[in-house]
Write a protein that holds these residues in place. Structure first.
Motif, short mmCIF file in Angstrom:
data_model
loop_
_atom_site.label_atom_id
_atom_site.label_comp_id
_atom_site.label_asym_id
_atom_site.label_seq_id
_atom_site.Cartn_x
_atom_site.Cartn_y
_atom_site.Cartn_z
N HIS A 131 0.84 -1.20 0.00
CA HIS A 131 0.00 0.00 0.00
C HIS A 131 0.88 1.25 0.00
O HIS A 131 1.94 1.28 0.63
CB HIS A 131 -0.91 0.02 1.23
N PRO A 132 0.46 2.30 -0.70
CA PRO A 132 1.25 3.53 -0.72
C PRO A 132 1.38 4.14 0.67
O PRO A 132 0.56 3.88 1.57
CB PRO A 132 0.46 4.45 -1.66
N ALA A 133 2.40 4.96 0.84
CA ALA A 133 2.70 5.53 2.16
C ALA A 133 1.56 6.35 2.71
O ALA A 133 1.39 6.46 3.93
CB ALA A 133 3.97 6.39 2.08
N TYR A 134 0.74 6.92 1.84
CA TYR A 134 -0.35 7.79 2.29
C TYR A 134 -1.64 7.04 2.58
O TYR A 134 -2.66 7.65 2.89
CB TYR A 134 -0.62 8.88 1.24
N ILE A 135 -1.64 5.70 2.51
CA ILE A 135 -2.89 4.95 2.59
C ILE A 135 -3.63 5.21 3.91
O ILE A 135 -4.86 5.24 3.95
CB ILE A 135 -2.62 3.43 2.41
N GLY A 136 -2.90 5.43 5.01
CA GLY A 136 -3.55 5.66 6.29
C GLY A 136 -4.34 6.95 6.35
O GLY A 136 -5.28 7.07 7.15
N ASN A 137 -3.95 7.92 5.53
CA ASN A 137 -4.65 9.21 5.51
C ASN A 137 -5.74 9.28 4.45
O ASN A 137 -6.45 10.29 4.36
CB ASN A 137 -3.65 10.35 5.26
N LEU A 138 -5.87 8.21 3.65
CA LEU A 138 -6.83 8.23 2.54
C LEU A 138 -8.24 7.97 3.07
O LEU A 138 -8.49 6.97 3.73
CB LEU A 138 -6.44 7.17 1.52
N PRO A 149 -6.93 -2.12 3.49
CA PRO A 149 -6.86 -1.62 4.87
C PRO A 149 -8.25 -1.56 5.48
O PRO A 149 -9.25 -1.36 4.77
CB PRO A 149 -6.26 -0.22 4.70
N ALA A 150 -8.32 -1.74 6.78
CA ALA A 150 -9.62 -1.84 7.45
C ALA A 150 -10.47 -0.60 7.26
O ALA A 150 -11.70 -0.68 7.12
CB ALA A 150 -9.41 -2.13 8.93
N HIS A 151 -9.84 0.57 7.24
CA HIS A 151 -10.63 1.81 7.19
C HIS A 151 -11.21 2.08 5.80
O HIS A 151 -12.13 2.88 5.67
CB HIS A 151 -9.79 3.01 7.65
N LEU A 152 -10.71 1.38 4.76
CA LEU A 152 -11.27 1.54 3.42
C LEU A 152 -12.18 0.38 3.04
O LEU A 152 -13.20 0.56 2.38
CB LEU A 152 -10.15 1.68 2.38
N GLY A 153 -11.79 -0.83 3.42
CA GLY A 153 -12.59 -2.00 3.09
C GLY A 153 -12.44 -2.48 1.66
O GLY A 153 -13.01 -3.49 1.26
N TRP A 154 -11.66 -1.75 0.84
CA TRP A 154 -11.44 -2.11 -0.57
C TRP A 154 -10.22 -1.33 -1.03
O TRP A 154 -9.92 -0.25 -0.51
CB TRP A 154 -12.66 -1.71 -1.41
N SER A 155 -9.50 -1.87 -2.00
CA SER A 155 -8.40 -1.13 -2.60
C SER A 155 -8.29 -1.50 -4.07
O SER A 155 -8.74 -2.58 -4.48
CB SER A 155 -7.07 -1.38 -1.87
N LYS A 177 3.61 -15.68 -1.47
CA LYS A 177 4.15 -15.69 -0.11
C LYS A 177 3.31 -14.78 0.78
O LYS A 177 2.13 -15.02 0.95
CB LYS A 177 5.62 -15.28 -0.13
N ASP A 178 3.92 -13.76 1.36
CA ASP A 178 3.21 -12.91 2.33
C ASP A 178 1.99 -12.25 1.70
O ASP A 178 2.10 -11.61 0.65
CB ASP A 178 4.13 -11.81 2.85
N LEU A 179 0.87 -12.37 2.35
CA LEU A 179 -0.34 -11.61 1.99
C LEU A 179 -0.94 -11.07 3.27
O LEU A 179 -1.48 -11.81 4.08
CB LEU A 179 -1.35 -12.48 1.25
N THR A 180 -0.82 -9.75 3.47
CA THR A 180 -1.34 -9.09 4.65
C THR A 180 -2.08 -7.84 4.22
O THR A 180 -2.21 -7.56 3.02
CB THR A 180 -0.21 -8.70 5.62
N ASP A 181 -2.55 -7.06 5.19
CA ASP A 181 -3.19 -5.79 4.86
C ASP A 181 -2.16 -4.69 4.65
O ASP A 181 -2.50 -3.50 4.61
CB ASP A 181 -4.21 -5.39 5.92
#
Length: 318
Positions: free
Chosen positions: A63-70, A168-174, A222-226
């Motif tokens: 996820h891009p660095a700004y994803i938490g603020n999106l 991410p949990a706060h978006l529910g979709w990407s 391999k790794d699959l996370t949020d």
């Protein structure tokens, strides 16, 4: 606990995340053949990876660095300034045929055949004894936290892939964003990888690719996370005379792009080279990141992409 369940738990992120730089990785030739366009629905970005030695490497979507603020995502097509393609021409034709050709409690694969796909598909898709042909798109779905998520798409007819982490949990979709190619990259109107056969092993979460020109590769999930989704790629032999991988994406402006910046750790360098994607002149690098630092109005949540862990020897645990 079954072997399949153990493999699936590892696939869902119980393995460690990839580091920021490999430090001891093999340096490969990275070239930029991108071309400027006005249409946001054209893949005009092309970053190519070549080496006569590489037999293993890693691809990561994060996820891009700004994803938490999106707080607002945008993923609708943008046909502005698209003179030779449009929504009407791209959607013409009968609806695709859909099949589900593998399903378990936690994962399944669906395939689609399109009447108007730009390139015919005679690639064989295999899972165990199940064989399917004429599939233009294959989707991998997983069940996680009582939700169903599509995390990977493969287009067998031209060898294009897309991946994305869990949302991410706060978006529910990407959104999906950049595509990539794995294998000998050739030109047929645009860069392609010609596949002969694709097999998928649900127990190891691994695709095995047989190339039309000879040779094979495995693409292990391999790794699959949020936060990230990692693939480990291994070739049975190095690809010596053409790129072994490529990233395809789009850039119109900084605010209308799926990828806008590139960072490369050049061979033996003590810092990263950082440039706009369209002015990047190429590098010999061990790690290459391609993504965005500011939100775009096009596929705003689409992941950044990293190519690294280039190795010449046999695959090893990482």
């Amino acid at each position: 606990m079954s072997l399949f369940r153990l493999a699936f738990l590892g696939f869902l992120g119980f393995a460690s995340a990839a580091g920021a730089a490999t430090l001891d990785g093999l340096a490969v030739n990275v070239t930029n053949t991108s071309e400027p366009v006005l249409c946001a629905e054209k893949d005009n970005v092309a970053i190519n990876f070549a080496s006569p030695e590489v037999r293993n490497f890693r691809i990561e979507a994060a996820h891009p660095a700004y994803i938490g603020n999106l707080r607002q995502d945008r993923w609708q097509p943008d046909w502005t300034a698209c003179e030779d393609i449009s929504a009407e021409t791209s959607e013409r034709g009968p609806p695709p045929k859909k099949i589900t050709f593998y399903e378990s409690v936690d994962m399944w694969l669906t395939g689609f055949s399109f009447a108007n796909f730009w390139r015919p598909s005679d690639v064989t898709m295999r899972i165990g004894d199940r064989v399917e042909r004429n599939l233009h798109m294959v989707q991998l779905w997983v069940r996680r936290n009582e939700r169903v998520e599509e995390v990977l798409v493969l287009y067998p007819a031209d060898g294009y892939w897309r991946i994305r982490p869990l949302p991410p949990a706060h978006l529910g979709w990407s959104a999906y964003g950049s595509s990539f190619l794995v294998g000998p990259v050739e030109m047929d109107k645009r860069p392609v990888v010609n596949l002969k056969d694709v097999a998928f092993d649900p127990k190891t979460m691994t695709f095995t690719l047989t190339f039309a020109r000879g040779g094979k590769a495995t693409v292990a999930l391999k790794d699959l996370t949020d936060e990230r989704f990692t693939l480990d790629v291994a070739f049975d032999q190095a690809i010596k005379d053409q790129p072994f991988a490529a990233l395809r994406s789009m850039y119109v402006t900084e605010f209308n792009a799926d990828v806008a910046r590139v960072a490369a750790r050049e061979d033996k360098a003590h810092s990263w080279l950082e440039e706009p994607i369209m002015t990047f002149k190429g590098a010999k690098a061990t790690d290459v990141w391609m993504g965005r630092l500011v939100p775009s109005r096009h596929n705003t949540s689409a992941p950044d992409m990293m190519f690294n862990h280039f190795r010449a020897g046999p695959a090893s645990s990482r």
